[in-house]
Design a protein around this motif. Sequence first.
Motif, PDB file in Angstrom:
ATOM      1  N   GLY A 144      -0.603  12.547  -0.552  1.00 22.88           N
ATOM      2  CA  GLY A 144      -1.483  12.856   0.566  1.00 22.88           C
ATOM      3  C   GLY A 144      -0.718  13.650   1.607  1.00 22.88           C
ATOM      4  O   GLY A 144       0.349  14.212   1.328  1.00 22.88           O
ATOM      5  N   THR A 145      -1.213  13.663   2.812  1.00 22.75           N
ATOM      6  CA  THR A 145      -0.645  14.505   3.857  1.00 22.75           C
ATOM      7  C   THR A 145       0.632  13.957   4.470  1.00 22.75           C
ATOM      8  O   THR A 145       1.245  14.615   5.313  1.00 22.75           O
ATOM      9  N   THR A 146       1.047  12.748   4.055  1.00 22.07           N
ATOM     10  CA  THR A 146       2.306  12.206   4.570  1.00 22.07           C
ATOM     11  C   THR A 146       3.358  12.033   3.481  1.00 22.07           C
ATOM     12  O   THR A 146       4.482  11.626   3.788  1.00 22.07           O
ATOM     13  N   GLY A 147       3.009  12.314   2.227  1.00 22.31           N
ATOM     14  CA  GLY A 147       4.027  12.206   1.196  1.00 22.31           C
ATOM     15  C   GLY A 147       3.503  11.762  -0.152  1.00 22.31           C
ATOM     16  O   GLY A 147       2.296  11.805  -0.426  1.00 22.31           O
ATOM     17  N   ILE A 148       4.432  11.319  -1.003  1.00 22.69           N
ATOM     18  CA  ILE A 148       4.144  10.868  -2.362  1.00 22.69           C
ATOM     19  C   ILE A 148       4.712   9.467  -2.543  1.00 22.69           C
ATOM     20  O   ILE A 148       5.823   9.172  -2.100  1.00 22.69           O
ATOM     21  N   ASP A 149       3.956   8.599  -3.206  1.00 24.32           N
ATOM     22  CA  ASP A 149       4.408   7.258  -3.557  1.00 24.32           C
ATOM     23  C   ASP A 149       4.293   7.062  -5.065  1.00 24.32           C
ATOM     24  O   ASP A 149       3.569   7.793  -5.744  1.00 24.32           O
ATOM     25  N   TYR A 150       4.977   6.050  -5.573  1.00 22.72           N
ATOM     26  CA  TYR A 150       4.880   5.725  -6.990  1.00 22.72           C
ATOM     27  C   TYR A 150       4.672   4.221  -7.175  1.00 22.72           C
ATOM     28  O   TYR A 150       4.999   3.411  -6.295  1.00 22.72           O
ATOM     29  N   SER A 151       4.115   3.859  -8.328  1.00 25.84           N
ATOM     30  CA  SER A 151       3.914   2.459  -8.691  1.00 25.84           C
ATOM     31  C   SER A 151       4.334   2.260 -10.138  1.00 25.84           C
ATOM     32  O   SER A 151       3.979   3.050 -11.008  1.00 25.84           O
ATOM     33  N   LYS A 152       5.082   1.197 -10.389  1.00 23.54           N
ATOM     34  CA  LYS A 152       5.515   0.860 -11.736  1.00 23.54           C
ATOM     35  C   LYS A 152       4.816  -0.375 -12.281  1.00 23.54           C
ATOM     36  O   LYS A 152       5.131  -0.851 -13.374  1.00 23.54           O
ATOM     37  N   ASP A 153       3.843  -0.896 -11.520  1.00 18.50           N
ATOM     38  CA  ASP A 153       3.153  -2.117 -11.947  1.00 18.50           C
ATOM     39  C   ASP A 153       1.629  -1.959 -11.905  1.00 18.50           C
ATOM     40  O   ASP A 153       0.901  -2.904 -11.620  1.00 18.50           O
ATOM     41  N   GLY A 154       1.147  -0.765 -12.205  1.00 18.76           N
ATOM     42  CA  GLY A 154      -0.297  -0.562 -12.300  1.00 18.76           C
ATOM     43  C   GLY A 154      -1.027  -0.519 -10.990  1.00 18.76           C
ATOM     44  O   GLY A 154      -2.224  -0.798 -10.938  1.00 18.76           O
ATOM     45  N   PHE A 187       0.818  -1.204   0.000  1.00 22.42           N
ATOM     46  CA  PHE A 187       0.000   0.000   0.000  1.00 22.42           C
ATOM     47  C   PHE A 187       0.861   1.268   0.000  1.00 22.42           C
ATOM     48  O   PHE A 187       2.019   1.240   0.431  1.00 22.42           O
ATOM     49  N   PRO A 188       0.286   2.390  -0.438  1.00 23.05           N
ATOM     50  CA  PRO A 188       0.959   3.681  -0.249  1.00 23.05           C
ATOM     51  C   PRO A 188       1.195   3.940   1.240  1.00 23.05           C
ATOM     52  O   PRO A 188       0.516   3.383   2.107  1.00 23.05           O
ATOM     53  N   ASN A 189       2.142   4.830   1.539  1.00 24.98           N
ATOM     54  CA  ASN A 189       2.553   5.083   2.922  1.00 24.98           C
ATOM     55  C   ASN A 189       1.636   6.073   3.624  1.00 24.98           C
ATOM     56  O   ASN A 189       2.065   7.156   4.043  1.00 24.98           O
ATOM     57  N   GLY A 190       0.365   5.711   3.742  1.00 25.08           N
ATOM     58  CA  GLY A 190      -0.594   6.552   4.441  1.00 25.08           C
ATOM     59  C   GLY A 190      -1.749   6.972   3.556  1.00 25.08           C
ATOM     60  O   GLY A 190      -1.877   6.548   2.400  1.00 25.08           O
ATOM     61  N   TYR A 191      -2.603   7.805   4.128  1.00 15.89           N
ATOM     62  CA  TYR A 191      -3.762   8.345   3.408  1.00 15.89           C
ATOM     63  C   TYR A 191      -3.319   9.051   2.130  1.00 15.89           C
ATOM     64  O   TYR A 191      -2.344   9.810   2.130  1.00 15.89           O
ATOM     65  N   ARG A 192      -4.049   8.811   1.026  1.00 16.93           N
ATOM     66  CA  ARG A 192      -3.734   9.431  -0.257  1.00 16.93           C
ATOM     67  C   ARG A 192      -5.005  10.024  -0.863  1.00 16.93           C
ATOM     68  O   ARG A 192      -6.038   9.360  -0.934  1.00 16.93           O
ATOM     69  N   SER A 193      -4.909  11.293  -1.290  1.00 19.52           N
ATOM     70  CA  SER A 193      -6.076  12.014  -1.803  1.00 19.52           C
ATOM     71  C   SER A 193      -6.057  12.201  -3.311  1.00 19.52           C
ATOM     72  O   SER A 193      -7.035  12.668  -3.884  1.00 19.52           O
ATOM     73  N   CYS A 194      -4.932  11.867  -3.968  1.00 18.86           N
ATOM     74  CA  CYS A 194      -4.818  12.118  -5.404  1.00 18.86           C
ATOM     75  C   CYS A 194      -3.959  11.037  -6.046  1.00 18.86           C
ATOM     76  O   CYS A 194      -2.951  10.615  -5.461  1.00 18.86           O
ATOM     77  N   VAL A 195      -4.347  10.604  -7.244  1.00 17.84           N
ATOM     78  CA  VAL A 195      -3.546   9.665  -8.019  1.00 17.84           C
ATOM     79  C   VAL A 195      -3.567  10.094  -9.477  1.00 17.84           C
ATOM     80  O   VAL A 195      -4.585  10.575  -9.987  1.00 17.84           O
ATOM     81  N   THR A 196      -2.439   9.954 -10.146  1.00 19.14           N
ATOM     82  CA  THR A 196      -2.346  10.289 -11.566  1.00 19.14           C
ATOM     83  C   THR A 196      -1.194   9.489 -12.163  1.00 19.14           C
ATOM     84  O   THR A 196      -0.478   8.779 -11.453  1.00 19.14           O
ATOM     85  N   GLY A 197      -0.999   9.620 -13.489  1.00 18.96           N
ATOM     86  CA  GLY A 197       0.110   8.924 -14.107  1.00 18.96           C
ATOM     87  C   GLY A 197      -0.139   8.540 -15.536  1.00 18.96           C
ATOM     88  O   GLY A 197      -0.846   9.234 -16.281  1.00 18.96           O
ATOM     89  N   ASN A 198       0.406   7.389 -15.926  1.00 24.42           N
ATOM     90  CA  ASN A 198       0.230   6.826 -17.255  1.00 24.42           C
ATOM     91  C   ASN A 198       0.333   5.308 -17.140  1.00 24.42           C
ATOM     92  O   ASN A 198       0.414   4.776 -16.013  1.00 24.42           O
ATOM     93  N   LYS A 199       0.355   4.613 -18.266  1.00 23.81           N
ATOM     94  CA  LYS A 199       0.335   3.152 -18.218  1.00 23.81           C
ATOM     95  C   LYS A 199       1.628   2.556 -17.652  1.00 23.81           C
ATOM     96  O   LYS A 199       1.647   1.398 -17.229  1.00 23.81           O
ATOM     97  N   LYS A 200       2.699   3.337 -17.616  1.00 22.46           N
ATOM     98  CA  LYS A 200       3.972   2.840 -17.121  1.00 22.46           C
ATOM     99  C   LYS A 200       4.287   3.274 -15.692  1.00 22.46           C
ATOM    100  O   LYS A 200       5.021   2.586 -14.982  1.00 22.46           O
ATOM    101  N   LEU A 201       3.713   4.398 -15.275  1.00 23.29           N
ATOM    102  CA  LEU A 201       4.124   4.985 -14.001  1.00 23.29           C
ATOM    103  C   LEU A 201       2.971   5.737 -13.360  1.00 23.29           C
ATOM    104  O   LEU A 201       2.316   6.559 -14.010  1.00 23.29           O
ATOM    105  N   LEU A 202       2.727   5.468 -12.081  1.00 24.38           N
ATOM    106  CA  LEU A 202       1.662   6.118 -11.327  1.00 24.38           C
ATOM    107  C   LEU A 202       2.247   6.824 -10.105  1.00 24.38           C
ATOM    108  O   LEU A 202       3.245   6.387  -9.540  1.00 24.38           O
ATOM    109  N   PHE A 203       1.572   7.914  -9.692  1.00 24.55           N
ATOM    110  CA  PHE A 203       1.948   8.630  -8.481  1.00 24.55           C
ATOM    111  C   PHE A 203       0.701   8.903  -7.655  1.00 24.55           C
ATOM    112  O   PHE A 203      -0.367   9.203  -8.204  1.00 24.55           O
ATOM    113  N   SER A 204       0.830   8.815  -6.338  1.00 24.50           N
ATOM    114  CA  SER A 204      -0.260   9.185  -5.432  1.00 24.50           C
ATOM    115  C   SER A 204       0.313  10.048  -4.324  1.00 24.50           C
ATOM    116  O   SER A 204       1.475   9.899  -3.933  1.00 24.50           O
TER     117      SER A 204
END
Length: 331
Positions: free
Chosen positions: A283-293, A264-281
Amino acid sequence: MKNSILFLGLLLLSNSGISQRVVSVDTLHFSADSSYSRIVVRYKKHQLLFGTSKTGVIAFCEKDKNKTVIIPPVNDGEFRDIVVNKDTIFAIVSGDIGMVYKGNLESATPIFNEKGIFLDDISLFKNEVIILGDPVDGTFFFRKRTPESNTFLELDQKVKSDYLEGCYAASGTCAQYLNPDTYFFVSGGDTSARFHYMDLWSKRTVSVDLPMKTGEGAGPFSLFFWDPIHGVIVGGDYRKNTEASKNACYTTDGGKTWIASEIFPNGYRSCVTGNKKLLFSCGTTGIDYSKDGGITWHFLMKGNFCALLLEKKTLYATTNKGYCLKLKLKF
């Protein structure tokens, strides 16, 4: 939803608070007051738009750092979402009065104004926009505006809400107008966390339970599909913002079924965006990324963030005190 969190506190960065994936950080100061912005969008090559809590809608020029208030603040709410169609800007106000402004860098006027409607999202597909609001008399509020119409018209479809269920306007990303016939949104509340699929052509609506937190102030906050089949949802409980469980899920079948993320992301997340290769989310504790959808999420940086905009290898992340970070990435 009216009880969405107010983003407070200073951004905290340290040597241990930022991933090596971040090559450089530039700070954009888009407002002189303590405004935060729940939305950042591209307008022109060098122009960004910020919808703020205290200053209205601001146009910020990255080239010369000039900032211009193009829509003044309103007393009855704050700007939560913006979409851009060529030179035309549509911006929503969330508060005691639901408002939609239409304009450009020179001028803007209200084209929708309705008391008692709390707007959560405005979504654009080509020349059509749909606004989404919290439920009224047991059904979610929708209006659609086409180029042929000067007003927002009711949709034929009705989506019933559960008890104390609503949408979250934390980053203006709780809905997505994917194509001419497809509209998605998410909602949550005391006992519900749901994804809703609306076929605008056949008038068919399907609602699916999500493997996410429920409760007051909890549930799904943001969704993002990069094609009609693959999508992700993030959220959590903003009152327990460090909890990293049941705050993200993904689909590989167009939203028919949703699977909880393995990491899971490292805490509460209020926004997610990206593309088919890379995602970002974020929230109030930081930003996480995903490379596998959205199957696994990984730390990018600590901080208190409201909204994201991804352009190639550059990620814009708004925080409070009138600042937006411009991150150059290495992936």
